[in-house]
Design an enzyme around this catalytic site. Structure first.
Site, short mmCIF file in Angstrom:
data_model
loop_
_atom_site.label_atom_id
_atom_site.label_comp_id
_atom_site.label_asym_id
_atom_site.label_seq_id
_atom_site.Cartn_x
_atom_site.Cartn_y
_atom_site.Cartn_z
N ASN A 1 30.17 49.03 -5.74
CA ASN A 1 31.21 48.01 -5.85
C ASN A 1 32.27 48.50 -6.82
OD1 ASN A 1 32.57 45.59 -5.52
ND2 ASN A 1 31.22 44.41 -6.84
N HIS A 2 33.49 48.09 -6.60
CA HIS A 2 34.54 48.37 -7.58
C HIS A 2 34.27 47.58 -8.86
CE1 HIS A 2 37.17 49.19 -3.82
NE2 HIS A 2 36.68 50.31 -4.28
N ASN B 1 34.61 42.24 -5.68
CA ASN B 1 33.89 41.66 -4.55
C ASN B 1 34.02 42.53 -3.31
OD1 ASN B 1 32.23 39.59 -3.59
ND2 ASN B 1 33.95 38.50 -2.69
N HIS B 2 33.76 43.84 -3.50
CA HIS B 2 33.94 44.81 -2.42
C HIS B 2 32.65 45.61 -2.23
CE1 HIS B 2 38.22 44.64 -4.31
NE2 HIS B 2 38.05 43.64 -3.45
N GLN B 3 31.54 44.93 -2.09
CA GLN B 3 30.23 45.58 -2.04
C GLN B 3 30.02 46.33 -0.73
OE1 GLN B 3 30.77 42.29 -2.39
NE2 GLN B 3 30.04 41.64 -4.38
#
Length: 720
Positions: free
Chosen positions: A383-384, A570-572
């Site tokens: 994730n970021h 929120n970029h899993q």
């Protein structure tokens, strides 16, 4: 080439029938005529806020163009032990597209199961995209395990991940940015054994998915298209400070006002977004709403899938078990062809684990019977990660941007502050590590987000209502695009209703912290530019809680602040990654679960590496087209020939567009569809652990969906 051709054929075939949204230009909304009185204060903010915001919701609910049509069918259920051809688990960004595409084949019966309900009307307002990021009935709000290197300032050392529990998934919650990423992000997958996914391979499907409203003015024509389901355009409103930030970026030598989905990805620009006529365009709204009348598509909302049923002998997915909201018993749904998991990067691997597919030792530890030992399920979690710089704009009085005037403006014209995300529509991509010779110099390593000037809350609705004691605050959020740290997801127990254990492992590599500090330094330089100073933008130097003992601005201070007040983006991705084999991945290049039949995963969990962009669009376009290019053919076709395979609906001549062809009603190849007659299905279900006991539980009479199943083609049911 075979993969590219197959993807091209299927995507071209399936981009017809886009929603006609002309009617939505005539808004069926009644405005408000009451006027604000002078002298509004914030002394009674709680009662006034609930009154006005309740009034805002009532006004929005009167807009037929905003109300989700799924509200009218949310109570409908599928009968227990129902049989369909395809089961799609999850109605989010991936599942909405998969169900839409599959149901275009009239004799395929498709069931879509979604744990949440319809979209709330207020989520159609772009300015309110943050309003459900805390605990709510449409947000899973996953709590991460306590960490020792990040999130130290939060209660219990735990950060949270918002994930959409609603039809449309997280596309109902996010900021709507339309991002594809850098070509290198895709090209490097080839080295991982993932074929057919280079940028050259997937670009045609990005283009054909779009209905881009600004080609030639904002979007470069060679990288964009029209006529697709997904409307893409800029928001119709932006705060004046956007131009000052862009001017400051130019002072630092950055390109501005470029197409970030075009030839270059380095620079600052107002982004295009998945928005149509000033309102959010979730993936359910784009792909499901136009086709609700299809008789072969069955949608069951409030339906939580708890397990994939797998025959332990043949290792074929037979169906799923699920529970509907308010019911104490488990229902069973049978798949004649395939089960497709589209539950997202958290719940797709969780479902595999609950179904006995994953690392054997971990499954046995929580009492789950092992169906197939697949060691990489739930691993490789990426994730970021970011940090928020608080700034304030001196010399500007902060009036609430949501008021009765701007509400009327949105209701009648879909314009004004409510029709945008404020500063959040602006972003920048920067490359800080110029000495890295292993990646292209055009590849960004930092993304800068902005936030502020939101029209999402008001106490009174008055034009002169002041927020934050009159101070205008904004946020600048430097974000690390390729952190080295990796996490994992495991089960806490065999209870499907218990959230999984999520170990994000943020900032375990010192290099990640060092990059973020350099990103903060860049943002400090941006704040200090002449353009920003003229606007009165200043960094808030109030010390971060827990770091008061360190000199503000020092390297040690920033490391302390980053580790205490970590932003979990929120970029899993990566928890069901594609790859060469089951020892290094979960899926093959065709998105099939290693070692099993009739089971695939189609969502961001399949992406094998963390990319230089927000991951939602990647999960929708190339993964969906790649997947159904295989499922709707699963074979190669000769060049310059007609595809006659029963699953393929197009004819292909290189260099020409394809046209739909009728599907031949003939037996499927033996390798494509299992024999799932009633007797064999029952026998297989009996072999599956802990299935028949729940499948034969007496159930209440179920109300059938109004989309009655179309007559089943005998050939698709009786194939060997």
């Amino acid at each position: 080439m075979w993969c590219t051709e197959l993807l091209f054929v299927v995507w071209m075939c399936l981009t017809t029938g886009r929603m006609n949204d002309q009617a939505t230009t005539a808004w069926a909304c009644k405005g408000m005529s009451s006027q604000c009185t002078k002298g509004c204060t914030t002394s009674n903010i709680r009662s006034e806020q609930s009154t006005f915001m309740r009034h805002v919701k009532e006004e929005l609910d009167r807009c037929w163009g905003l109300v989700d049509p799924l509200w009218s069918i949310q109570h409908l259920a599928l009968p227990d032990m129902e049989e369909v051809d395809f089961i799609v688990v999850g109605g989010g960004s991936g599942g909405s597209v998969v169900a839409s595409r599959l149901s275009e084949v009239a004799h395929w019966q498709v069931a879509l199961l979604e744990a949440g309900g319809p979209e709330p009307t207020e989520n159609q307002v772009p300015a309110m995209y943050l309003n459900h990021h805390g605990p709510s009935n449409i947000n899973w709000d996953f709590k991460l395990d306590p960490q020792t290197s990040a999130c130290l300032g939060y209660k219990g050392g735990c950060c949270h991940w918002p994930r959409g529990k609603v039809m449309g998934g997280t596309s109902v919650l996010h900021g709507m940015m339309y991002m594809r990423g850098h070509p290198w992000d895709y090209d490097r997958w080839m080295a991982l054994g993932v074929d057919g996914w280079t940028f050259k391979d997937v670009l045609p499907y990005f283009i054909k998915s779009e209905d881009n409203r600004q080609i030639g003015t904002v979007a470069e024509p060679q990288y964009h298209g029209t006529g697709g389901y997904l409307t893409v355009q800029r928001f119709p409103d932006k705060p004046p400070l956007v131009d000052a930030i862009l001017a400051g970026a130019r002072e630092l030598g950055c390109d501005t006002n470029l197409d970030l989905n075009g030839k270059r990805q380095l620079g600052f620009s107002v982004t295009q977004a998945t928005v149509r006529n000033g309102a959010r365009l979730s993936l359910a709204k784009a792909f499901i709403h136009p086709i609700l009348g299809r008789k072969n598509l069955r949608i069951s909302l409030h339906s939580m899938v708890t397990k994939v049923i797998v025959d332990p002998i043949t290792r074929r997915a037979l169906g799923v078990q699920y529970r509907r909201r308010g019911e104490t018993f488990t229902r069973t749904l049978i798949a004649r062809k395939e089960v497709i998991l589209c539950a997202g990067a958290i719940q797709s691997p969780q479902l595999l684990l609950l179904s006995g597919i994953g690392p054997a030792s971990e499954l046995l530890r929580v009492g789950v019977s092992v169906v197939y030992n697949l060691p990489r399920v739930g691993k490789n979690l990426m994730n970021h990660v970011s940090f928020t710089l608080n700034c304030w704009v001196s010399g500007e009085t902060a009036y609430q941007r949501l008021n009765k005037k701007t509400l009327n403006q949105f209701l009648h014209t879909r314009s004004g502050p409510m029709a945008s995300t404020g500063l959040s529509q602006l972003t920048g991509f920067v490359r800080l590590n110029l000495s890295d010779v292993n990646t292209p110099q055009s590849l960004p390593d930092i993304q800068v987000f902005f936030a502020g000037y939101m029209a999402n809350d008001s106490s009174t609705g008055c034009l002169d209502e002041i927020e934050c004691n009159g101070a205008r605050y904004i946020n600048i959020v430097p974000t690390l695009l390729r952190p080295r740290s990796r996490g994992e997801l495991t089960l806490k127990s065999s209870d499907a209703m218990e959230p999984p254990s999520i170990k994000a492992n943020y900032l375990q590599h010192q290099e990640d912290v060092d990059y973020l500090i350099e990103a903060i330094r860049f943002c400090e330089r941006l704040i200090q530019t002449e353009s920003m100073r003229r606007k009165g933008v200043k960094l808030d130097t109030a010390p971060a809680a827990g770091c008061e003992h360190l000199p503000h601005g020092s390297r040690n201070y920033w490391e302390c602040a980053i580790r205490h007040w970590t932003n979990p983006e929120n970029h899993q991705v990566g928890t069901c990654a594609m790859g060469r084999s089951e020892m290094d991945s979960v899926l093959d290049s065709r998105l099939r679960v290693h070692g099993l039949k009739g089971l695939r995963v189609i969502d961001a969990s399949a992406i094998p590496t963390l990319e230089s962009f927000t991951t939602r669009i990647a999960a929708v376009s190339p993964i969906i087209t790649q997947h159904w290019g295989v499922v709707m053919g699963d074979g190669r076709a000769d060049q310059a020939s007609t595809y006659t395979y029963p699953y393929i609906l197009c004819t292909y001549t290189p260099g020409l567009l394809m046209q739909p062809l009728p599907v031949a009603d003939r037996p499927l190849p033996a390798s494509s569809a299992p024999d799932l007659s009633t007797d064999s299905t029952t026998e297989a279900l009996r072999r599956a652990p802990s299935v028949m006991s729940t499948a034969h539980t007496p159930v209440r009479p179920a109300t059938a969906s109004p989309r009655v199943s179309a007559p089943r083609a005998a050939s698709s049911n009786s194939s060997p």
